[in-house]
Design a protein around this motif. Structure first.
Motif, short mmCIF file in Angstrom:
data_model
loop_
_atom_site.label_atom_id
_atom_site.label_comp_id
_atom_site.label_asym_id
_atom_site.label_seq_id
_atom_site.Cartn_x
_atom_site.Cartn_y
_atom_site.Cartn_z
N ILE A 76 0.87 -1.17 0.00
CA ILE A 76 0.00 0.00 0.00
C ILE A 76 0.91 1.22 0.00
O ILE A 76 1.76 1.37 0.88
N LYS A 77 0.70 2.11 -0.98
CA LYS A 77 1.59 3.26 -1.12
C LYS A 77 1.17 4.44 -0.26
O LYS A 77 1.99 5.27 0.11
N ASP A 78 -0.11 4.54 0.06
CA ASP A 78 -0.59 5.62 0.93
C ASP A 78 -1.37 4.97 2.07
O ASP A 78 -2.59 4.82 2.03
N GLU A 79 -0.63 4.55 3.08
CA GLU A 79 -1.19 3.79 4.20
C GLU A 79 -2.28 4.57 4.94
O GLU A 79 -3.31 4.00 5.33
N ASP A 80 -2.10 5.88 5.14
CA ASP A 80 -3.09 6.68 5.85
C ASP A 80 -4.43 6.71 5.09
O ASP A 80 -5.49 6.55 5.69
N MET A 81 -4.35 6.93 3.78
CA MET A 81 -5.59 6.95 3.00
C MET A 81 -6.25 5.58 3.01
O MET A 81 -7.47 5.47 3.16
N TYR A 82 -5.46 4.52 2.87
CA TYR A 82 -5.98 3.16 2.90
C TYR A 82 -6.74 2.91 4.20
O TYR A 82 -7.89 2.45 4.19
N GLU A 83 -6.12 3.23 5.33
CA GLU A 83 -6.76 3.00 6.63
C GLU A 83 -8.03 3.84 6.77
O GLU A 83 -9.02 3.39 7.34
N SER A 84 -8.00 5.06 6.26
CA SER A 84 -9.18 5.93 6.31
C SER A 84 -10.33 5.34 5.50
O SER A 84 -11.48 5.31 5.95
N LEU A 85 -10.03 4.87 4.31
CA LEU A 85 -11.06 4.26 3.46
C LEU A 85 -11.61 2.99 4.09
O LEU A 85 -12.82 2.74 4.04
N ARG A 86 -10.75 2.18 4.68
CA ARG A 86 -11.19 0.95 5.36
C ARG A 86 -12.09 1.30 6.54
O ARG A 86 -13.09 0.65 6.77
N ALA A 87 -11.71 2.36 7.29
CA ALA A 87 -12.51 2.77 8.45
C ALA A 87 -13.90 3.25 8.01
O ALA A 87 -14.87 3.12 8.76
N ASP A 88 -13.99 3.77 6.78
CA ASP A 88 -15.28 4.21 6.24
C ASP A 88 -16.10 3.06 5.69
O ASP A 88 -17.19 3.25 5.17
N GLY A 89 -15.55 1.84 5.75
CA GLY A 89 -16.30 0.66 5.35
C GLY A 89 -15.99 0.14 3.96
O GLY A 89 -16.65 -0.77 3.47
N MET A 90 -15.00 0.70 3.29
CA MET A 90 -14.66 0.26 1.94
C MET A 90 -13.92 -1.07 2.01
O MET A 90 -13.20 -1.34 2.96
N GLY A 91 -14.10 -1.88 0.99
CA GLY A 91 -13.43 -3.17 0.90
C GLY A 91 -11.92 -3.01 0.76
O GLY A 91 -11.42 -1.97 0.33
N LYS A 92 -11.18 -4.06 1.13
CA LYS A 92 -9.72 -4.01 1.12
C LYS A 92 -9.16 -3.72 -0.27
O LYS A 92 -8.30 -2.86 -0.44
N GLU A 93 -9.65 -4.44 -1.28
CA GLU A 93 -9.11 -4.28 -2.62
C GLU A 93 -9.40 -2.89 -3.19
O GLU A 93 -8.51 -2.24 -3.74
N LYS A 94 -10.61 -2.43 -3.03
CA LYS A 94 -10.97 -1.11 -3.55
C LYS A 94 -10.20 -0.01 -2.83
O LYS A 94 -9.69 0.92 -3.45
N ALA A 95 -10.07 -0.12 -1.51
CA ALA A 95 -9.31 0.87 -0.74
C ALA A 95 -7.85 0.89 -1.17
O ALA A 95 -7.24 1.96 -1.30
N ALA A 96 -7.28 -0.28 -1.42
CA ALA A 96 -5.89 -0.36 -1.85
C ALA A 96 -5.70 0.28 -3.22
O ALA A 96 -4.74 1.02 -3.45
N ARG A 97 -6.63 0.00 -4.13
CA ARG A 97 -6.53 0.59 -5.47
C ARG A 97 -6.59 2.10 -5.42
O ARG A 97 -5.81 2.79 -6.07
#
Length: 85
Positions: A7-28
């Motif tokens: 994951i290149k932007d870990e903060d954004m990834y974690e934020s998207l996951r916390a908002d309920g987004m799926g792992k793959e979509k958040a990573a993309r």
């Protein structure tokens, strides 16, 4: 070894996951956003909205995304399933 791709932007990834987004979509999204040559928000909008698609086109797209139960869904249910995170 990590249990997920880099994951290149870990903060954004974690934020998207916390908002309920799926792992793959958040990573993309997080990885695309971290790349200065890509603008994820500018890439969309080339297809008409799902409401303008035929049911056959929606079923075909649902098959590509491996959405279960697609053949029994109404057009509105297909649209909801395609938009689900």
């Amino acid at each position: 070894m990590a249990d997920r791709p880099s994951i290149k932007d870990e903060d954004m990834y974690e934020s998207l996951r916390a908002d309920g987004m799926g792992k793959e979509k958040a990573a993309r999204i997080a990885n695309a956003n971290a790349n200065p040559d890509r603008d994820p928000s500018a890439k969309g909008g080339k297809q008409p909205p799902y409401e303008d698609w035929t049911k056959d086109d929606l079923v075909r797209r649902a098959r590509e995304l491996e959405i279960n139960g697609r053949s029994d869904m109404t057009k509105d249910e297909l649209i909801d399933a395609l938009r689900a995170p």
